[in-house]
Design a protein around this motif. Structure first.
Motif, mmCIF file in Angstrom:
data_model
loop_
_atom_site.group_PDB
_atom_site.id
_atom_site.type_symbol
_atom_site.label_atom_id
_atom_site.label_comp_id
_atom_site.label_asym_id
_atom_site.label_seq_id
_atom_site.Cartn_x
_atom_site.Cartn_y
_atom_site.Cartn_z
ATOM 1 N N UNK A 82 -16.639 4.884 -60.331
ATOM 2 C CA UNK A 82 -15.964 5.609 -59.258
ATOM 3 C C UNK A 82 -15.058 6.663 -59.872
ATOM 4 N N UNK A 83 -15.014 7.829 -59.258
ATOM 5 C CA UNK A 83 -14.207 8.939 -59.750
ATOM 6 C C UNK A 83 -12.727 8.543 -59.744
ATOM 7 N N UNK A 84 -12.055 8.791 -60.871
ATOM 8 C CA UNK A 84 -10.630 8.518 -60.968
ATOM 9 C C UNK A 84 -10.281 7.052 -61.158
ATOM 10 N N UNK A 85 -11.281 6.222 -61.419
ATOM 11 C CA UNK A 85 -11.047 4.784 -61.575
ATOM 12 C C UNK A 85 -11.804 4.271 -62.795
ATOM 13 N N UNK A 86 -11.104 3.640 -63.719
ATOM 14 C CA UNK A 86 -11.750 3.122 -64.914
ATOM 15 C C UNK A 86 -12.551 1.872 -64.571
ATOM 16 N N UNK A 87 -13.820 1.875 -64.917
ATOM 17 C CA UNK A 87 -14.712 0.762 -64.605
ATOM 18 C C UNK A 87 -14.754 -0.217 -65.762
#
Length: 252
Positions: A82-87
């Motif tokens: 997800x954009x802007x979220x570290x997976x």
């Protein structure tokens, strides 16, 4: 046949994606299950696989795909982010590595997904360290290796597993499960895994100063947490205060 990724974990693994294989088809797991005093003798993964046939079938398919041959680059999964979220992503939420082919496939998945934080949980200490000692293999910076201790209450010495400088600082950790009886006899022991939400904690996934993770045995958790709460000075003070208030009302 493609690798099946679990995206609907519940409990502490909620919102974390994972790839796992079958403990029922893993001779290493089955052998450890028979060892008295081992974490594997309390294996919840085998119980779940025996209880849910659909889960067992998915894990069996992954086992076949991952262990039977090297997966071509184009067939390796691209992990959903997800954009802007570290997976963060876990290898082996249920089982363990069966052979070097499986480990190589995991290695290549980390290479194909450089912006995902992977954590590999394993008791295959020798297999993993020897694999990364190969000259043609480098340790991906987005991979953390969590060496799970086989025996309850007995942390593995990861200093012996750090290799010849091939792992970056904080890239390998130990994970040990402790029983209620042991914790009660060792009040100095600090439990730093609350087993509540891995996605918000991320202690096992990120490179940090913490190298030793300690968790309470699942079946002992509730009773042990009550004991640990009672040891907390603030909790104890509130309990005493409540008792004093009760005694005053009783005297009246």
């Amino acid at each position: 046949m493609t690798i099946e990724i679990c995206k609907n974990h519940t409990g502490k693994m909620e919102k974390i994606q994972s790839i796992s294989t079958s403990v029922l088809l893993n001779p290493f797991c089955q052998n450890n299950r028979k060892k008295l005093g081992s974490v594997c003798s309390h294996c919840y993964a085998e119980n779940l696989a025996n209880m849910y046939s659909a889960l067992a079938a998915r894990l069996a398919r992954n086992t076949e795909v991952l262990t039977s041959g090297v997966i071509p680059w184009d067939s390796l999964p691209t992990i959903e982010t997800k954009v802007g979220e570290e997976t963060i992503f876990r290898f082996e939420a249920f089982g363990d590595i069966i052979n070097e082919t499986q480990l190589y496939n995991y290695y290549m998945i980390t290479r194909k997904n450089p912006f995902v934080r992977f954590s590999l949980y394993t008791k295959r200490y020798s297999l993993v360290t020897k694999f990364f000692e190969r000259e043609d293999i480098d340790v991906p910076p987005n991979l953390t290796i969590v060496f799970s201790s086989l025996m309850l209450n007995t942390p593995i010495d990861i200093n012996k597993l750090k290799g010849h400088g091939m792992f970056r600082k904080g890239q390998i950790k130990s994970f040990t499960v402790y029983s209620k009886d042991y914790i009660m006899k060792h009040p100095e022991l600090k439990i730093n895994c609350g087993a509540r939400c891995c996605n918000t904690c991320r202690l096992c996934y990120l490179k940090n100063e913490v190298e030793e993770i300690r968790e309470i045995l699942k079946t002992d958790r509730e009773a042990t947490e009550r004991f640990l709460a009672f040891k907390d000075p603030e909790v104890l003070a509130k309990a005493v205060e409540g008792l004093e208030e009760f005694e005053l009302k009783f005297d009246e």
